[in-house]
Design a protein around this motif. Structure first.
Motif, short mmCIF file in Angstrom:
data_model
loop_
_atom_site.label_atom_id
_atom_site.label_comp_id
_atom_site.label_asym_id
_atom_site.label_seq_id
_atom_site.Cartn_x
_atom_site.Cartn_y
_atom_site.Cartn_z
N LEU A 18 41.31 14.38 -16.90
CA LEU A 18 41.17 15.89 -16.38
C LEU A 18 42.87 16.36 -16.42
O LEU A 18 43.12 17.37 -16.91
N LEU A 19 43.56 15.66 -15.56
CA LEU A 19 44.94 16.01 -15.38
C LEU A 19 45.81 15.73 -16.68
O LEU A 19 46.34 16.90 -16.94
N VAL A 20 45.56 14.86 -17.42
CA VAL A 20 46.37 14.71 -18.73
C VAL A 20 45.93 15.88 -19.85
O VAL A 20 46.69 16.37 -20.32
N ASP A 21 44.41 16.10 -19.81
CA ASP A 21 43.97 17.18 -20.72
C ASP A 21 44.47 18.58 -20.19
O ASP A 21 45.02 19.46 -20.98
N SER A 22 44.60 18.88 -18.97
CA SER A 22 45.02 19.94 -18.44
C SER A 22 46.38 20.16 -18.71
O SER A 22 46.87 21.36 -18.68
N MET A 23 47.30 19.19 -18.72
CA MET A 23 48.66 19.34 -19.10
C MET A 23 48.96 19.57 -20.35
O MET A 23 49.65 20.46 -20.76
N ALA A 24 47.92 19.19 -21.28
CA ALA A 24 47.78 19.59 -22.82
C ALA A 24 47.61 20.76 -22.76
O ALA A 24 48.32 21.30 -23.85
N VAL A 25 46.84 21.42 -22.30
CA VAL A 25 46.35 22.94 -22.21
C VAL A 25 47.51 23.66 -21.88
O VAL A 25 47.79 24.73 -22.58
N MET A 26 48.39 23.33 -20.93
CA MET A 26 49.47 24.47 -20.66
C MET A 26 50.62 23.71 -21.13
O MET A 26 51.76 24.16 -20.70
N SER A 27 50.85 23.09 -22.09
CA SER A 27 52.17 22.34 -22.52
C SER A 27 53.11 23.66 -23.07
O SER A 27 54.35 23.19 -22.98
N ASN A 28 52.40 24.60 -23.77
CA ASN A 28 53.36 25.50 -24.27
C ASN A 28 54.12 26.32 -22.80
O ASN A 28 55.26 26.79 -22.90
N THR A 38 51.46 28.30 -10.62
CA THR A 38 50.52 29.30 -11.25
C THR A 38 50.17 28.41 -12.80
O THR A 38 48.82 28.60 -13.02
N ILE A 39 51.09 28.13 -13.35
CA ILE A 39 51.00 27.42 -14.47
C ILE A 39 50.14 26.15 -14.40
O ILE A 39 49.08 25.89 -15.29
N LEU A 40 50.40 25.43 -13.50
CA LEU A 40 49.66 24.23 -13.34
C LEU A 40 48.25 24.57 -12.98
O LEU A 40 47.34 24.00 -13.36
N MET A 41 48.05 25.33 -12.00
CA MET A 41 46.73 25.71 -11.50
C MET A 41 45.90 26.47 -12.57
O MET A 41 44.62 26.11 -12.73
N THR A 42 46.44 27.19 -13.23
CA THR A 42 45.72 27.92 -14.40
C THR A 42 45.25 26.67 -15.38
O THR A 42 44.18 26.95 -15.89
N GLY A 43 46.24 25.90 -15.94
CA GLY A 43 45.71 24.92 -17.10
C GLY A 43 44.59 23.78 -16.50
O GLY A 43 43.61 23.48 -17.20
N TYR A 44 44.57 23.74 -15.03
CA TYR A 44 43.85 22.92 -14.57
C TYR A 44 42.34 23.53 -14.46
O TYR A 44 41.23 22.75 -14.88
N LEU A 45 42.32 24.71 -14.04
CA LEU A 45 41.06 25.33 -13.69
C LEU A 45 40.40 25.46 -15.40
O LEU A 45 39.31 25.79 -15.34
N LYS A 46 41.37 26.07 -16.23
CA LYS A 46 40.68 25.97 -17.78
C LYS A 46 40.07 24.85 -18.13
O LYS A 46 39.03 24.86 -18.87
N GLU A 47 40.75 23.75 -18.01
CA GLU A 47 40.34 22.33 -18.45
C GLU A 47 39.05 22.15 -17.70
O GLU A 47 38.06 21.42 -17.99
N ARG A 48 38.95 22.31 -16.28
CA ARG A 48 37.78 22.04 -15.66
C ARG A 48 36.68 22.85 -15.98
O ARG A 48 35.66 22.32 -16.05
N LYS A 49 36.95 24.19 -16.05
CA LYS A 49 35.93 25.00 -16.66
C LYS A 49 35.22 24.52 -17.94
O LYS A 49 34.16 24.49 -18.09
N ARG A 50 36.28 24.08 -18.90
CA ARG A 50 35.74 23.65 -20.19
C ARG A 50 34.98 22.50 -20.04
O ARG A 50 33.86 22.18 -20.89
N LEU A 51 35.10 21.63 -19.02
CA LEU A 51 34.55 20.29 -18.90
C LEU A 51 33.20 20.64 -18.17
O LEU A 51 32.08 19.97 -18.82
#
Length: 171
Positions: free
Chosen positions: A62-72, A154-167
């Motif tokens: 989950l952490l790695v996927d959330s990093m991929a979501v917010m990579s840009n 904010t960037i880290l939390m937003t990416g984590y929440l997006k990936e968690r919601k997707r899962l």
């Protein structure tokens, strides 16, 4: 290995002849190149270890996927962070470089700014070096980097929440 088995390394003794200095200088350059190579290999090994651990631990995935979501956004953040470090470093050179040794050159100034980001205040030295702009420099530095840390959070939390919601939606 070329450093260890070189003639200059094996036969080093003091006092040195003037003709031996270029050999020692070449050894130090080889040592610096070796440090860069070892650093890059260490980073690659760390990335590989994290990738292997993601198959064992779903939380890490989950952490790695959330990093991929917010990579840009993270790339943009680190580019702006570099520009801010460079900007405050150059401002330190222009404002404090004549009176404070930490801001006399670009590399020392950038290193001092990075140390200040990590928590070394240097407030007394900055104010002592320049009474009129020292307080302003320190205040703006602390203010900008406090806000900038909030952007990273904010960037880290937003990416984590997006990936968690997707899962959660996929389950």
């Amino acid at each position: 290995l070329t450093i260890i088995f070189s003639y200059a390394y094996l036969h080093f003794n003091l006092p040195m002849e003037a003709a031996e200095f270029p050999d020692i200088a070449e050894l130090t350059m080889n040592n610096q190149d070796l440090k860069v190579v070892i650093s890059v290999v260490t980073c690659l090994l760390f990335v590989q270890a994290v990738a292997e651990c993601t198959s064992l631990m779903p939380q890490l995935r989950l952490l790695v996927d959330s990093m991929a979501v917010m990579s840009n956004h993270l790339v943009t953040f680190f580019v702006l962070l570099f520009l801010m470090i460079l900007g405050f470093g150059l401002a330190g050179i222009f404002l404090l470089g004549y009176d404070l040794s930490q801001f006399r050159s670009v590399d020392r100034s950038i290193l001092t700014v990075v140390e200040m980001i990590r928590g070394k205040a240097n407030y007394d030295q900055i104010v002592e070096a320049d009474d009129s702009f020292g307080d302003s420099y320190f205040l703006f530095f602390q203010f900008f980097f406090l806000i900038f840390q909030q952007f990273l959070l904010t960037i880290l939390m937003t990416g984590y929440l997006k990936e968690r919601k997707r899962l959660a939606e996929s389950e």
